[in-house]
Design a protein around this motif. Structure first.
Motif, short mmCIF file in Angstrom:
data_model
loop_
_atom_site.label_atom_id
_atom_site.label_comp_id
_atom_site.label_asym_id
_atom_site.label_seq_id
_atom_site.Cartn_x
_atom_site.Cartn_y
_atom_site.Cartn_z
N PHE A 82 37.06 -57.20 43.81
CA PHE A 82 38.49 -57.00 43.99
C PHE A 82 39.06 -56.24 42.80
O PHE A 82 38.48 -56.18 41.71
CB PHE A 82 39.19 -58.36 44.14
N SER A 83 40.26 -55.72 43.01
CA SER A 83 40.90 -54.94 41.94
C SER A 83 41.31 -55.85 40.80
O SER A 83 41.48 -57.07 40.97
CB SER A 83 42.15 -54.23 42.49
N THR A 84 41.46 -55.23 39.63
CA THR A 84 41.83 -56.00 38.44
C THR A 84 43.33 -55.90 38.19
O THR A 84 43.78 -55.69 37.06
CB THR A 84 41.05 -55.50 37.22
N ASN A 85 44.09 -56.04 39.24
CA ASN A 85 45.54 -56.02 39.11
C ASN A 85 45.99 -57.17 38.21
O ASN A 85 45.64 -58.33 38.47
CB ASN A 85 46.19 -56.14 40.50
N GLU A 104 47.54 -60.19 39.99
CA GLU A 104 46.60 -61.02 40.74
C GLU A 104 45.72 -61.85 39.81
O GLU A 104 45.44 -63.03 40.08
CB GLU A 104 45.74 -60.12 41.63
N TYR A 163 36.08 -63.81 41.06
CA TYR A 163 37.02 -62.80 41.57
C TYR A 163 36.54 -61.40 41.22
O TYR A 163 36.50 -60.50 42.07
CB TYR A 163 38.40 -63.07 40.98
N THR A 177 47.73 -64.70 38.46
CA THR A 177 47.94 -65.72 39.51
C THR A 177 46.68 -66.57 39.69
O THR A 177 46.75 -67.80 39.82
CB THR A 177 48.31 -65.04 40.84
N ILE A 178 45.52 -65.90 39.73
CA ILE A 178 44.25 -66.64 39.89
C ILE A 178 44.02 -67.58 38.72
O ILE A 178 43.61 -68.74 38.88
CB ILE A 178 43.09 -65.65 40.07
#
Length: 294
Positions: free
Chosen positions: A43-46, A49, A38, A52-53
């Protein structure tokens, strides 16, 4: 030799431990692998998210690990059921696995061992219940089977008759011509009986020269006719140096009642046999009937 990927794959396939290790390693590290993939994708390090991953990867890894382990040990469940079924009713264990890991080796070895053991047990059981000289059943076998036939006759309200016979002056044959000739006589008598019995009749050698026939669905007069046919065939036997007419037998016939025990049936037939001997031998005597001469 430098290990190649194909060699490593074969080693894993042939080892349950290696397969479990590989699956567990992948399942445990799946969240880390997913996180690296990821982040490496830009992708952003929100935090939401990322969480969730991680949760999804953990759940997928756990499900994958448990289901794969269940698949690995599934053959053991089949083997356990087959062994339990064999213990319950003797159903053969028909289980052959293509896999070469420890479970495959154990399952195939157990199945083969049980099959070999069952074969040995059947042979021992046959030896324990068969008269080796004549090929007929012995007294032990007759005791087991006659009880079954009595129960069936009572349930079906069908007649059942017993025929006892022994060879006349058999001791004189042994004394005059030797036991080899006596054994040939017994084998010839056994062959005549086996060749002429109906498929549901029972025949056993219960003594030295004494035999017993159990005839289900047979009245006394029918049993006497069957005995008479055997008597005539024995009389025709030609066993060197014995000429036809030298091998004869005396028969006692009894039609059982539902209340008769095995001992009572044999006793009544034996009494009829004794009367056949008293009245000249080589004849058929039914219990309660006049003797039938040749």
């Amino acid at each position: 030799m430098i290990p190649t990927p194909s060699m490593a794959l074969r080693a894993v396939r042939g080892s349950l431990v290696a397969k479990i290790f590989a699956v567990c390693f992948l399942a445990i590290h799946l969240p880390l692998i997913a996180m690296i993939a990821y982040l490496g994708s830009g992708f952003s390090t929100n935090p939401g998210e990322v969480l969730t991953i991680l949760l999804a990867a953990t759940l997928i890894g756990t499900i994958t690990c448990l289901s794969t382990l269940w698949w690995f040990i599934r053959p053991l469940r089949g083997l356990a059921r087959a062994v339990q079924q064999y213990q319950a009713d003797g159903t053969p264990v028909r289980l052959r696995l293509a896999q070469s890991d420890e479970i495959g080796v154990v399952a195939n070895t157990v199945a083969t061992t049980i099959a070999e053991l069952d074969s040995v047990m059947r042979k021992l059981r046959q030896q324990a219940t068969t008269d080796q000289l004549t090929g007929l059943g012995n007294r032990r076998w007759l005791t087991e089977r006659i009880a079954i036939e009595q129960t069936r006759a009572e349930r079906e309200k069908a007649p059942i008759s017993v025929v006892l016979f022994d060879l006349d002056h058999f001791k004189n044959i042994n004394d005059s011509h030797g036991h080899d000739v006596g054994d040939k006589v017994l084998m010839a008598v056994g062959e005549v009986i086996r060749d002429n019995l109906r498929r549901y009749d029972l025949a056993a050698r219960i003594g030295g020269e004494e035999f017993c026939l159990v005839l289900p669905k047979t009245r006394a007069n029918e049993a006497a006719a069957i005995a008479e046919r055997f008597r005539a065939q024995f009389e025709k036997l030609w066993i060197e140096p014995l000429r036809p007419g030298r091998v004869t037998a005396s028969f006692g016939v009894y039609e059982a009642t539902p209340a008769d025990s095995m001992q009572a049936m044999l006793l009544q037939a034996d009494r009829a046999l004794y009367r056949a001997k008293e009245t000249g031998r080589n004849r058929v005597q039914s219990a309660g009937w006049p003797a039938e001469s040749r």
